[in-house]
Design a protein around this motif. Structure first.
Motif, short mmCIF file in Angstrom:
data_model
loop_
_atom_site.label_atom_id
_atom_site.label_comp_id
_atom_site.label_asym_id
_atom_site.label_seq_id
_atom_site.Cartn_x
_atom_site.Cartn_y
_atom_site.Cartn_z
N VAL A 1 -9.06 11.73 -37.53
CA VAL A 1 -10.45 11.64 -37.11
C VAL A 1 -11.33 12.29 -38.17
CG1 VAL A 1 -10.03 11.57 -34.63
CG2 VAL A 1 -10.24 13.77 -35.77
N GLU A 2 -12.55 11.80 -38.29
CA GLU A 2 -13.54 12.37 -39.20
C GLU A 2 -14.69 12.90 -38.35
OE1 GLU A 2 -15.96 11.23 -43.32
OE2 GLU A 2 -14.77 9.74 -42.26
N VAL A 3 -14.95 14.19 -38.48
CA VAL A 3 -15.95 14.86 -37.63
C VAL A 3 -16.85 15.70 -38.51
CG1 VAL A 3 -14.44 14.93 -35.60
CG2 VAL A 3 -14.41 16.82 -37.22
N PRO A 4 -18.05 16.10 -37.99
CA PRO A 4 -18.90 17.02 -38.76
C PRO A 4 -18.17 18.31 -39.12
CG PRO A 4 -20.11 16.09 -36.90
CD PRO A 4 -18.67 15.67 -36.74
N ARG A 5 -18.48 18.88 -40.26
CA ARG A 5 -17.78 20.07 -40.73
C ARG A 5 -17.99 21.27 -39.80
NH1 ARG A 5 -15.84 20.08 -45.79
NH2 ARG A 5 -16.03 22.35 -45.91
N ASN A 6 -19.12 21.28 -39.07
CA ASN A 6 -19.38 22.43 -38.20
C ASN A 6 -18.69 22.30 -36.84
OD1 ASN A 6 -20.92 20.39 -37.14
ND2 ASN A 6 -22.83 21.58 -37.01
N TYR A 7 -17.96 21.24 -36.63
CA TYR A 7 -17.19 21.10 -35.38
C TYR A 7 -16.09 22.16 -35.35
CZ TYR A 7 -18.65 16.81 -32.97
OH TYR A 7 -19.32 15.89 -32.24
N SER A 8 -15.81 22.64 -34.17
CA SER A 8 -14.63 23.48 -34.00
C SER A 8 -13.41 22.57 -33.95
CB SER A 8 -14.73 24.31 -32.72
OG SER A 8 -14.67 23.47 -31.58
N LEU A 9 -12.26 23.17 -34.21
CA LEU A 9 -11.03 22.40 -34.15
C LEU A 9 -10.79 21.86 -32.74
CD1 LEU A 9 -8.50 21.32 -35.50
CD2 LEU A 9 -7.43 23.56 -35.18
N LEU A 10 -11.21 22.62 -31.75
CA LEU A 10 -11.08 22.16 -30.35
C LEU A 10 -11.85 20.86 -30.15
CD1 LEU A 10 -11.27 24.39 -27.18
CD2 LEU A 10 -12.55 22.27 -27.29
N GLN A 11 -13.08 20.82 -30.68
CA GLN A 11 -13.88 19.60 -30.54
C GLN A 11 -13.25 18.44 -31.29
OE1 GLN A 11 -17.46 21.74 -31.93
NE2 GLN A 11 -18.52 20.91 -30.14
N ALA A 12 -12.70 18.73 -32.46
CA ALA A 12 -12.04 17.67 -33.24
C ALA A 12 -10.83 17.13 -32.50
CB ALA A 12 -11.65 18.22 -34.61
N CYS A 13 -10.07 18.02 -31.87
CA CYS A 13 -8.90 17.57 -31.12
C CYS A 13 -9.31 16.67 -29.96
CB CYS A 13 -8.11 18.77 -30.60
SG CYS A 13 -7.25 19.71 -31.88
N GLU A 14 -10.40 17.01 -29.30
CA GLU A 14 -10.87 16.19 -28.19
C GLU A 14 -11.40 14.85 -28.69
OE1 GLU A 14 -13.54 18.61 -25.82
OE2 GLU A 14 -11.83 19.29 -24.63
N GLU A 15 -12.00 14.84 -29.90
CA GLU A 15 -12.43 13.57 -30.49
C GLU A 15 -11.23 12.64 -30.70
OE1 GLU A 15 -15.39 12.10 -31.77
OE2 GLU A 15 -16.38 13.53 -30.45
N ALA A 16 -10.07 13.26 -30.97
CA ALA A 16 -8.86 12.46 -31.20
C ALA A 16 -8.15 12.11 -29.90
CB ALA A 16 -7.90 13.24 -32.11
N GLY A 17 -8.70 12.56 -28.78
CA GLY A 17 -8.13 12.22 -27.49
C GLY A 17 -7.15 13.22 -26.93
N ALA A 18 -7.00 14.37 -27.57
CA ALA A 18 -6.08 15.39 -27.08
C ALA A 18 -6.76 16.24 -26.02
CB ALA A 18 -5.60 16.27 -28.23
N GLU A 19 -5.99 16.72 -25.06
CA GLU A 19 -6.51 17.61 -24.02
C GLU A 19 -6.21 19.05 -24.40
OE1 GLU A 19 -6.11 18.56 -19.23
OE2 GLU A 19 -4.89 16.99 -20.15
N ILE A 20 -7.26 19.85 -24.56
CA ILE A 20 -7.10 21.24 -24.96
C ILE A 20 -7.56 22.14 -23.81
CG2 ILE A 20 -7.66 23.02 -26.66
CD1 ILE A 20 -6.15 20.67 -27.83
N PRO A 21 -6.66 22.93 -23.24
CA PRO A 21 -7.09 23.84 -22.16
C PRO A 21 -7.95 24.97 -22.73
CG PRO A 21 -4.83 24.31 -22.78
CD PRO A 21 -5.23 23.10 -23.56
N ARG A 22 -8.85 25.52 -21.90
CA ARG A 22 -9.68 26.63 -22.33
C ARG A 22 -10.24 27.37 -21.13
NH1 ARG A 22 -13.64 22.56 -23.22
NH2 ARG A 22 -11.87 21.39 -24.03
N PHE A 23 -10.54 28.63 -21.33
CA PHE A 23 -11.22 29.41 -20.30
C PHE A 23 -12.51 30.03 -20.85
CE2 PHE A 23 -6.79 29.67 -18.65
CZ PHE A 23 -7.02 29.01 -17.45
N CYS A 24 -12.44 30.65 -22.01
CA CYS A 24 -13.63 31.33 -22.52
C CYS A 24 -14.58 30.37 -23.23
CB CYS A 24 -13.23 32.47 -23.46
SG CYS A 24 -12.48 31.91 -25.01
N TYR A 25 -14.07 29.28 -23.78
CA TYR A 25 -14.91 28.38 -24.56
C TYR A 25 -15.83 27.58 -23.65
CZ TYR A 25 -16.31 24.46 -27.52
OH TYR A 25 -17.04 23.52 -28.21
N HIS A 26 -17.11 27.47 -24.06
CA HIS A 26 -18.07 26.61 -23.36
C HIS A 26 -19.02 26.05 -24.41
CE1 HIS A 26 -21.33 25.27 -20.70
NE2 HIS A 26 -20.42 25.24 -19.76
#
Length: 709
Positions: A14-39
């Motif tokens: 996937v190609e994403v903006p450089r300021n994306y977090s890796l979590l956002q990039a993973c979700e762009e690729a369709g992966a499910e990333i669990p989180r509690f503190c991130y919003h």
């Protein structure tokens, strides 16, 4: 350097903006990333470590929320970095994190209000271990007092700090913090005081476990028992997107819906918690005043009495629409009154000089709208607030101003009462003398003129006075002078930076309908003066509860409303109507967006929808309205007023809507802009009937008194 970066997630590039977090990039690729503190709307904390992923070649798993894609080096062969979210190491890392989180978490899911919609439950099932290896006693934490709205069971807290970051960053009131370290770490309010922010209830939605829950809703229902109805809020003029959850005939809670253009995903405490007022002090049958006392009556009897009063001299009849009146109710009332020759009608319950100039000429729609749109605040680079306290009048809109101030260092100036808006601003003065004195060469004038997207926000306290029309003209002239009106260019869209901030849900809809005096009819001040001298003998009040005391004199008052508030106390005939949760009704928000509520529960007792009351009344007067259903009424409305055809979009600024200053200049009195709203929690009949809001208002008053001392 390119503004984008590539990363390979589970074999998907996937190609994403450089300021994306890796979590956002993973979700762009369709992966499910669990989180509690991130919003998405809060700063990065990196506390919970639940979002660990495996960066192929890295010595250990990394927290994807805190890793910027732009900072990741490519592999040795120059290919994009490779991420695995399903590798054995990533799965084992999440299992370990979840095991640590559950070490001290109590096993009280059956009695927890978060049960059924708990992130910890869901992620423990999806990413946790099947068994616990922890045998030692669990720690316990004392519950904290956070006021009448938020209930706490702090033993459940996993220290994600979402509530801390929300209070500091979005609400702008640092009322919640983390104390101590390690096993002793606790979330608390300072000195365990009540939360005072108008947005404090949003921490309930943010909390991923059951540590912070709704105190009024405690132990009332499980989420799967509730009917969920998408609707819009009417507690202020923003029209925030909400979801009404009901069981049987009772509304049990109100939740926010995501709407990026209006409220993002926040709602005010009044929106969320005033709902117990929907069922208290309700008018559920018609009443007629007999021998000085209101007595129950049948609908037929009540309508006959009202019809007999409306058969008199039309010049002695008037109507006032209140702050919660819907478009359908106002249209039916207006159609009926115009058919019998009534000219004295006004929807400006606070006396604001809007839509008409001093000579009764109609002003363009842009003269009373929030023309930049609420989302347009994000584009503004300088703001002048005139006679408004957005923190009380539109708390979520105020949070949006704060966001722009915080992230873009947007300068803000205020003319009016100096109050805490939760962000820094330049206080220019208290009233119209300051507004008159702003001229070329002044710091604020030049700052606005230098801005690419200047914005002026005019509040109701500047307009709800005798010289309000002249203040409107003065403010719009200033807007023209500093460049708030710009036409569309090849590279930039048109911009109208002149905005009127309303605080009543019914106001813009009433102005669009033309619920205003016509052909020499009386406005609010004239109607009330006529009530005192006897020239006005009958007044139809559509929930005009803010007109109190002896303002109506000895006039015969017909009250069409929902609660036993001030308007009902003064009424001679009461015709009970429906609240916004009991009907499908149209409202227009402060930016001119046509919106609709949806019926979540049935009508209370013998109450009826507003439009149907006036339809029945028209039959009694032998002047039947030309519609017998809500669908027919709306068809007639769309045909006569095309502005109501478009649903749920803010009017765009076009070449035609970029207008010169609004109104006609006149003499402006040197007087301060008084506060438009007193107690934030008690602004309408629903809120005043709410026990929860009464408790909040009492605590707020005590806080003000303590601060004054």
């Amino acid at each position: 350097m390119s503004d984008t970066a590539k990363v390979v997630v589970d074999g998907v590039e996937v190609e994403v903006p450089r300021n994306y977090s890796l979590l956002q990039a993973c979700e762009e690729a369709g992966a499910e990333i669990p989180r509690f503190c991130y919003h998405e709307r809060l700063s990065i904390a990196g506390n919970c470590r639940m979002c660990l992923v495996d960066w192929v070649g890295a010595p250990k798993p990394i927290a994807s929320c805190a890793q910027a894609v732009g900072d990741m080096r490519p592999d040795r062969d120059g290919s994009p970095p490779k991420i695995s979210t399903k590798s054995e190491r990533a799965i084992k890392a999440r299992n370990g994190v979840m095991e640590f989180l559950l070490i001290n978490h109590p096993l009280d899911c059956p009695i927890c209000d978060q049960g059924g919609e708990c992130d910890l439950q869901d992620q423990a099932m999806g990413f946790g271990r099947a068994a616990s290896r922890y045998q030692e006693p669990k720690r316990a934490v004392d519950d904290k007092y956070m006021g009448p709205l938020v209930s706490t069971v702090m033993t459940r807290c996993i220290q994600c700090t979402r509530c801390v970051r929300f209070a500091a960053e979005v609400a702008g009131v640092e009322e919640i913090g983390l104390i101590s370290r390690g096993e002793d770490a606790q979330i608390t309010t300072y000195l365990e005081a009540s939360l005072e922010s108008e947005l404090s209830g949003n921490v309930i939605d943010l909390c991923p476990v059951g540590a912070l829950t709704s105190k009024p809703y405690s132990f009332n229902a499980r989420p799967w028992e509730l009917r969920k109805t998408e609707s819009i809020d009417v507690m202020d003029a923003m029209g925030a997107a909400i979801r009404v959850d009901a069981r049987g005939s009772a509304v049990l809670r109100v939740m926010p819906r995501i709407n990026e253009e209006i409220n993002e995903e926040w709602i005010s405490d009044k929106t969320r918690f005033a709902i117990d007022g929907l069922g208290r002090q309700r008018l559920d049958k018609p009443y007629i005043r007999k021998n000085g006392k209101l007595a129950p009556a049948s609908w037929d009897e009540a309508l006959e009495v009202v019809a007999s009063k409306l058969k008199g001299d039309a010049s002695k009849i008037a109507a006032i629409a209140g702050d919660l009146a819907c478009v359908e109710g106002m249209k039916a009332a207006l159609d009926l009154l115009r058919s019998i020759g009534v000219k004295s009608t006004d929807c400006r319950q606070d006396g604001a000089k809007l839509a008409l100039d001093n000579e009764g000429n109609k002003l363009p729609r842009e003269s009373y709208l929030f023309n930049s749109s609420i989302m347009g605040i994000d584009e503004a680079d300088a703001v002048l607030i005139i006679g408004a306290n957005p923190r009380k009048e539109a708390a979520v809109l105020n949070a949006r101003i704060r966001k722009n101030w915080l992230h873009r260092d947007m300068p803000v100036a205020l003319i009016g009462e100096a109050v805490d808006l939760s962000y820094e601003y330049t206080h220019l003065g208290n009233g119209s003398e300051t507004l008159k004195g702003i001229k070329s060469g002044d710091g604020v004038f030049e700052a606005l003129k230098a801005a690419k997207r200047p914005m002026i926000i005019v509040g109701q306290s500047a307009l709800a006075r005798e010289d309000g029309s002249a203040v409107l003209a003065l403010a719009s002239q200033l807007a023209a002078d500093v460049g708030c009106f710009t036409a569309k260019t090849e590279n930039e869209p048109a911009w109208n930076g002149f905005n009127v901030l309303h605080n009543a849900a019914a106001r813009v809809g009433g102005l669009d309908l033309g619920f205003l005096p016509i052909d020499g009819g009386l406005d609010l001040a004239g109607i009330l003066a006529g009530a005192q001298d006897g020239s006005i003998e009958t007044i139809i009040s559509l929930g005009a509860d803010e007109i109190v005391g002896d303002s109506f004199g000895k006039t015969f008052v017909v009250y069409v409303g929902t609660h036993g508030d001030e308007g009902a106390h003064r009424a001679d005939v009461i015709l009970p109507s429906a609240t916004y949760t009991e009907k499908s009704a149209t409202y227009v928000n402060t930016e001119g967006r046509v919106q609709r509520t949806q019926r979540a529960v049935g009508l209370k007792g013998e109450s009826r929808e507003d439009w149907s009351i006036f339809r029945a009344l028209s039959a009694k007067l032998d002047k039947p309205l030309p519609y017998d259903s809500l669908t027919a009424l709306r068809a007639d409305l769309n045909e006569t007023l095309p502005v109501f055809k478009g649903m749920d979009y803010a009017p765009l600024t076009t070449e035609e809507s970029v207008a010169p200053p609004y109104g006609k200049a006149g003499e402006v009195a040197d007087a301060s802009f008084a506060a438009a709203i007193g107690a934030f929690h008690l602004t309408n009949s629903i809120a005043r009937a709410s026990k929860t809001m009464a408790e909040c208002a009492e605590l707020a008053a005590q806080s003000v008194a303590t601060a004054a001392e």
